[in-house]
Each structure stands twice: as C-alpha cells, then as structure tokens.
Design an enzyme around this catalytic site. Structure first.
Site, PDB file in Angstrom:
ATOM      1  N   LYS A  70       0.923  -0.985  -0.081  1.00 57.00           N
ATOM      2  CA  LYS A  70      -0.043  -0.108  -0.046  1.00 57.00           C
ATOM      3  C   LYS A  70       0.747   1.227   0.096  1.00 57.00           C
ATOM      4  CE  LYS A  70      -3.355  -2.352   2.665  1.00 57.00           C
ATOM      5  NZ  LYS A  70      -3.911  -2.595   4.023  1.00 57.00           N
ATOM      6  N   GLY A  87       0.157   5.513   0.091  1.00 55.76           N
ATOM      7  CA  GLY A  87      -0.728   6.840  -0.087  1.00 55.76           C
ATOM      8  C   GLY A  87      -2.153   6.506  -0.163  1.00 55.76           C
ATOM      9  N   ALA A 142      -3.219   4.481  -2.621  1.00 57.66           N
ATOM     10  CA  ALA A 142      -3.441   3.386  -3.503  1.00 57.66           C
ATOM     11  C   ALA A 142      -3.275   2.012  -2.895  1.00 57.66           C
ATOM     12  CB  ALA A 142      -2.239   3.651  -4.662  1.00 57.66           C
ATOM     13  N   LYS A 168      -0.836   0.873  -9.438  1.00 56.49           N
ATOM     14  CA  LYS A 168      -1.441   1.663  -8.359  1.00 56.49           C
ATOM     15  C   LYS A 168      -2.966   1.436  -8.430  1.00 56.49           C
ATOM     16  CE  LYS A 168       2.323   4.774  -6.990  1.00 56.49           C
ATOM     17  NZ  LYS A 168       2.461   6.148  -6.824  1.00 56.49           N
ATOM     18  N   ASP A 193      10.809  13.605  -2.583  1.00 55.79           N
ATOM     19  CA  ASP A 193      10.646  12.471  -1.677  1.00 55.79           C
ATOM     20  C   ASP A 193      11.706  11.540  -1.765  1.00 55.79           C
ATOM     21  OD1 ASP A 193       9.503  11.344   0.656  1.00 55.79           O
ATOM     22  OD2 ASP A 193       7.605  10.465  -0.463  1.00 55.79           O
TER      23      ASP A 193
HETATM   24  O1  11G Z   1       6.058   2.810  -7.711  1.00 58.37           O
HETATM   25  C1  11G Z   1       6.027   1.675  -7.496  1.00 58.37           C
HETATM   26  N1  11G Z   1       6.803   0.679  -8.486  1.00 58.37           N
HETATM   27  C2  11G Z   1       7.285   1.238  -9.711  1.00 58.37           C
HETATM   28  C3  11G Z   1       6.714  -0.632  -7.919  1.00 58.37           C
HETATM   29  C4  11G Z   1       5.202   1.126  -6.378  1.00 58.37           C
HETATM   30  C5  11G Z   1       3.801   1.057  -6.748  1.00 58.37           C
HETATM   31  C6  11G Z   1       3.329   0.405  -7.751  1.00 58.37           C
HETATM   32  N2  11G Z   1       5.743  -0.310  -5.906  1.00 58.37           N
HETATM   33  C7  11G Z   1       5.453  -0.673  -4.570  1.00 58.37           C
HETATM   34  C8  11G Z   1       4.057  -1.422  -4.557  1.00 58.37           C
HETATM   35  C9  11G Z   1       3.913  -1.215  -3.127  1.00 58.37           C
HETATM   36  C10 11G Z   1       4.460  -0.088  -2.361  1.00 58.37           C
HETATM   37  C11 11G Z   1       5.456   0.352  -3.527  1.00 58.37           C
HETATM   38  C12 11G Z   1       6.256  -1.131  -6.860  1.00 58.37           C
HETATM   39  N3  11G Z   1       6.480  -2.364  -6.733  1.00 58.37           N
HETATM   40  C13 11G Z   1       6.976  -3.301  -7.395  1.00 58.37           C
HETATM   41  N4  11G Z   1       7.465  -2.987  -8.622  1.00 58.37           N
HETATM   42  C14 11G Z   1       7.275  -1.478  -8.966  1.00 58.37           C
END
Ligand code: 11G
Length: 662
Positions: A69, A71, A73, A90, A184
């Site tokens: 999770k 923010g 999303a 997201k 950030d």
């Molecule tokens: O920005 C993200 N990317 C590129 C990502 C974020 C959100 C989709 N995340 C995680 C998911 C949970 C918190 C942040 C990603 N996770 C895996 N691959 C890319």
C-alpha cells in the site's frame, strides 16, 4: 506532516474522469478498438474483480498479488491478458480521492511522471479509470526497493553504495534537467528490477522546478530526509533533493538515518543544526563526501556532478552489476584482480566448472591449487559456506559476510516472543498457531535414545561381518537430501526428501517451507509454532523469509537432486523439524523432532539414517555408489553387517557419546 502538504493546482485538476484523461490514456498505444466512455456516475460497490478492463481500450488485465500500500493506493501486480506483460499497478479508489486537493495530487503525479523516459526512472506505462478506481500502470520491479534491501542488510558495502548512488544520481540528473524535483527521495522510492537495476519512482510529491521566489513553501516529504531550507519554509530546490541523497548515502553506509532520534522535534532540531555523527567505520572519502552534501546552506552543497567527481566515486571500485543475493546478504565484491581470478579458476577447477581459458604452466597451477585446497578444507569445517550433495558432488562455496543474527529483523520478534506482544503483532496473517511440540522433543532426548538404540544393536551384533537382508518394502521416511551450512552468518538450511525446505537460524528460530510452498511454518525458540500463508508472511519475518528463499533457490540451482520423494500433502504428517546439527571433521550429524538421526560422511558421501516411522527402528545405509538399503535394526543386531557400515555405525555412536557427554 502529510496534511501540511499542498501541491500547486494544475489545469487537469478535478478532471480525472474527463475526456482529456481518456485521450491521454493511450500511452500504451492500444490496438484494441475504443469502447464507449463509461458512465462515470458511481456504481454501487462491486465485489473485488480479478479481471480489470480498461473501458477505453477494452484491454483486460488479471489482478495478481498485492504488492503493498502507498498513499491513497493499493498496489497490485497485474498481467495484461493479451500480451502477458506484467505491471506494478497503483489502484486508487475514487472514494479515497474524493476531495479536490486529493485528486490534484494524483493528477500531478500522472502529469509529471507520464512523459519521463530514463533508464533509472520507473517507466510510466499508462493509466485509466473505471467506476471504482483509477489505475496507474508502472514498470514492475521484482526486487522491490532499497528499503527492503536495507531491512535485510542494514548496512551496505561502499562499492554497493556507489553502485546504487550512481544510478540514483543518473536518474536524478535527468529529472532536474527536465525541471522536475522529486521531493521525496528515500530508500522506499528506489525500486530494483529483476536485473538489479535501480529506478527512481513515486512521483506523488514531485513538483516542477520554479524560480526561488515562486516556490511553494510548504513541507513535503519524509521527515528524516527533509533539508534544513524545507524545514525553514524557504522552498524545495534541486539542492534539497541532493540533501536527501546525502541522507540516503549515510543510511546505506551507517545503517540508520543521519538525524534519527526518537522525537520528531528533536530530529528537526538536529537537521536545522546539521548535527550528525560519522561512525569510525566509514572511509575517509565517504565521510568527506557526506560532509560535502549535508551542508546547511543549499548553495554550499555539492552538486550532482561534483558528487560524481568526488574521490569516493573516482577512487573506489564500483561493480558493473550486483548479484541478486546481495539483496539479503553481503556480496563478495572485488575489483578485477589476478588473485581473485585465481580463486575463481581454482574453485571452478576443483568443483568441475572450469571454463577458464587462461593458460598457466602446469607446475605453477598445481602449486596454487594445492594451497587453496588446504585453505578451503580448513575453512569449510567451521567458517565457510560448505555444502555437499547427496550424490557426492561438492560445489564451490559462495563467499559472503552477510548480516549477523542480531541484525536480522526477526530478532526483535524473537525477543518480544517471550512476552505477549508478539502474537498480537503477527496475528494479522496467521493461519494457525500452536504449541506444536508440547510433548517437547529435545535434541538431547533424541540423541540419548539414538545412542541407546545403536549401542544395543552394536553390542548384540555377531563379531564377524554379516550379510543382513534389506527390506524390500518399508514405511516411508523423510531424510535430508541437500544441505547448506551458512551458520557463520544465518544458519543451516536443508532440503528434505519430501522437498520441504527448512532453515534452523542461528538465533534458534526455525522456518519451514513445505513442498507445495503454500504456507510457511515458523517456530520460536520456546517451541511456539506459527503458520502463515506464503503470500502474507509478516513484515518482521520477511528478512528470514528472504533467507529461506535464498537457501531454497540456492539448493535448487546448485545442488544435485538426491532421492526426493513424491510431494506429500501438507498437514498429513506432523511437521519435521531439524533440532540440532553437529559437524565434525568427517561427518555431519542431524537430529530431528521425530527421533530421526542422520549422519552424512563427507569423504565418500555415505550416509546412515536411523528412524522409527512406525513401531520398529529402521537403519538405512546409503553407500558410496548411492545405493540405499534399509534394514530392520533388530535384524542387523542378529545378523551383523558389512565392515563399511559397521565402521560408520561405530563412528556415529562415538560421536553421539561425545555430544551426550557435553
Ligand atoms: O511505484 C512503484 N513501483 C514502480 C513498483 C510502487 C507502486 C506500484 N511499488 C510498490 C508497491 C507497494 C508499495 C510500492 C512497486 N512495486 C513493485 N514494482 C514496482
């Protein structure tokens, strides 16, 4: 802090459901026919759907596992059904962004991110919305983020820090050149893909670079990494991103953020006064660079280019690539040098994978090999990772200096476990919890029984060699088919013949992944037993879970299969746990909670397994040709056995006697 963050308005603000959004959602160059725009009046809440359809293009996506999770999303892995392409998505419920300033944030994120294209910036693919949610499709990064690596490792080596920082700086230079401030920068926003490449991501707080006087003066970002000028409400400039980068560098090298205190006000005071300590273990180049970045005044701070020109980068070695194992354990990194290639070459020649083309005089080579064998043999007994396969193949050790048990994230859990808070803190995803071994089988109990049984057998055996009849059929039993001793850092990993994987960690806890990989079993030192779905292992155990998975994939890839049994349904038999292992110069002895004793002899890979699957004791001998014979212990006592087997039985008894005396 979050509520103090107001991002400037944008022409698209409040228009997320509008035509512009649909027009621009064609970033993925859809081939599918456009479907009519959906009626955006909110439909009643639908049950969670596994297939998501882009109402504009008709493309369909299957929703996979929850990534986490962030923010507004919830983030999921999603696979585009027609192409099998996987994305990190997201998913933002409209209900979470009902207020205009909340929608503005999402629009801002999309607007800033969508046009970016750089090797070290997360790729924004496309987005759309349906009646319930807004979906933002991003590049998947299978190795999560630097925050996860930091959690498992706590500190990284300077070459690793250079490796990651160079990529962050490359991405950040691109952003600043495009007039975008990230605002950030933190470990959790540096994503790592399958190839261990870093991608700067999460543009939720990003903003366009404005002239000084027009900058927003509000505070955005994660408190620990905020620059003094941001705290003084003088606005966020590119230098403020550089400050955060300095904090990231410090955290990776020192293990904690530079201004961390237990009190936020105190942290802010330290930031404003630039009050931080530099641990003695840092190299002088690293200290010098950190001091050059963490300057109170933005204009005095080093620029990104100056950072890259600093001796920390120019004089220190930066690997071209990091091994994926470095996500959880210290890698063995060396700049290319002759000594290293000798090690690799000799190890390969010893363990049968020598593809080296470099030629040396035969006598010279022999001399070097003999030196190394001595070294390997010595260290493999107690310090190095050493492992052998059931069929007798021995594989080169993986060198490494990974985290100590005390730096493992699970330590806190284990310590807490004596109190009540642990069950509260990990109950969320628990499938079951029990005192599975209330009848408390102890290693010494198993040892004493095995010793008694074997001694009795030996004392009744006839003096002369015998030819006992082996059993054509017998109750199945489970034994260790592969093992990895990494107890100098983590613990002892093993694969059982039923293909479950276990790790007995140095801190006394135990994790077992049964063959179907559905659940993970976790045993505390006090014998409390927890079961979690593999997809929902609590945060505190993620470090140990990574190690377990590392052991599993290591054994799968590097060790030969040895007599695995058909996969058994989980739960049909009590969980088999290794209670204790003992390594001597000649053999490895293992004791299990079901009373099984296994002794593996290193030199010829013979094995003895004593077990009691039902009423009678069975003794299995696996000879040097990998032939396995199982006998009733009682018939061995009557008939006697081969000299080979007798010799090993006597050794096992001696070993048990020695251990029992301790
Ligand atoms: O920005 C993200 N990317 C590129 C990502 C974020 C959100 C989709 N995340 C995680 C998911 C949970 C918190 C942040 C990603 N996770 C895996 N691959 C890319």
């Amino acid at each position: 802090m979050e509520s103090a963050c107001y991002i400037q308005s944008h022409p698209y603000a409040g228009n997320l459901q509008g035509a512009d959004i649909y027009r621009t959602s064609t970033l993925s160059s859809p081939a599918a026919p456009r479907t009519p725009k959906p009626d955006m009046t909110r439909a009643p809440q639908q049950p969670t759907c596994k297939i998501i359809t882009d109402p504009c293009t008709g493309r369909t996506y299957s929703k996979g596992r929850l990534l986490g999770k962030g923010g507004f999303a919830r983030c999921y892995e999603m696979t585009e059904i027609s192409t099998n392409k996987i994305y990190a998505v997201k998913v933002i419920p409209h209900s979470r962004v009902a207020k205009p300033h909340q929608r503005e944030k999402i629009v801002n994120e999309i607007e800033l991110h969508r046009d970016l294209s750089h090797k070290h910036v997360v790729k924004f693919s496309h987005y759309f919305e349906d009646a319930e949610n807004i979906y933002i499709f991003l590049e998947i990064c299978s190795r999560k983020s630097l925050a996860h690596i930091w959690k498992a490792r706590h500190t990284l080596l300077e070459p690793e820090v250079r490796y990651y920082l160079k990529q962050i700086i490359s991405g950040l230079k691109y952003l600043h050149l495009k007039g975008i401030l990230h605002r950030d920068l933190k470990l959790g926003n540096f994503f790592i893909n399958e190839n261990m490449e870093l991608k700067v991501g999460d543009f939720g707080l990003a903003a366009r670079l404005e002239p000084l006087e027009q900058r927003k003066k509000t505070i955005c970002g994660t408190p620990n990494y905020l620059a003094p000028e941001v705290l003084y409400r003088q606005g966020h400039g590119p230098e403020s991103d550089v400050w955060s980068l300095g904090c990231v560098m410090y955290t990776l090298l020192c293990g904690t953020p530079p201004f961390e205190t237990s009190d936020l006000k105190e942290t802010y005071r330290c930031i404003k006064q630039v009050k931080f300590t530099l641990p003695a273990c840092l190299s002088s180049a690293a200290r010098h660079l950190i001091v050059g970045i963490l300057k109170r005044s933005p204009s005095e701070r080093l620029t990104l280019d100056q950072i890259l020109e600093h001796e920390f980068f120019t004089k220190g070695y930066t690997p071209d690539k990091l091994p994926p194992s470095s996500c959880v354990m210290v890698p063995d990194l060396h700049p290319p040098n002759p000594a290293r290639s000798l090690f690799t070459k000799v190890a390969k020649s010893l363990f049968g994978k020598n593809k080296s083309k470099a030629k040396k005089a035969p006598s010279e080579e022999k001399e070097e090999i003999s030196k190394l064998v001595t070294g390997l043999v010595k260290t493999s007994i107690c310090r190095q990772l050493s492992y052998k396969t059931v069929d007798g193949n021995e594989v080169a050790p993986v060198a490494g200096l990974a985290l100590t048990a005390s730096s493992s994230p699970v330590e806190a859990l284990t310590e807490e476990a004596s109190g009540k808070s642990v069950s509260r803190s990990i109950r969320g995803s628990l499938v079951g919890s029990s005192d599975a071994f209330e009848d408390c089988v102890t290693a010494s109990g198993v040892m004493e029984t095995a010793l008694d049984v074997l001694k009795n057998c030996l004392s009744s055996m006839p003096k002369e060699e015998g030819k006992p009849t082996c059993l054509a059929r017998h109750e199945p039993f489970v034994w260790v088919s592969k093992w990895v001793d990494y107890s100098n850092k983590y613990g002892f990993g093993y694969q059982l013949s039923n293909r479950s994987i276990g790790v007995l960690f140095n801190n006394g806890t135990h994790m077992v992944l049964p063959a179907n990989h559905r659940n993970v079993h976790y045993n505390l030192t006090n014998s409390r037993h927890f079961v979690f779905p593999t997809s929902a292992v609590p945060e505190q155990l993620q470090g140990q879970m990574s190690i377990l998975q590392y052991f599993a994939s290591y054994m799968e890839k590097n060790l030969m299969k040895g007599g695995d049994l058909p996969c058994q349904e989980e739960g049909t038999k009590p969980l088999l746990l290794l209670l204790q292992w003992v390594k001597t110069e000649h053999a490895l002895l293992m004791l299990f909670n079901n009373g099984t004793l296994q002794v593996n002899f290193y030199n010829d890979h013979t094995k003895l397994i004593l077990c009691k699957p039902q009423d009678s004791y069975l003794l299995t001998y696996i000879n040097r040709d990998r032939n396995s014979q199982t006998f009733l212990l009682s018939s061995l006592a009557e008939t006697g056995c081969s000299a080979d087997m007798l010799h090993r039985l006597k050794y096992a008894v001696k070993l048990l006697q020695q251990k029992a005396a301790c």
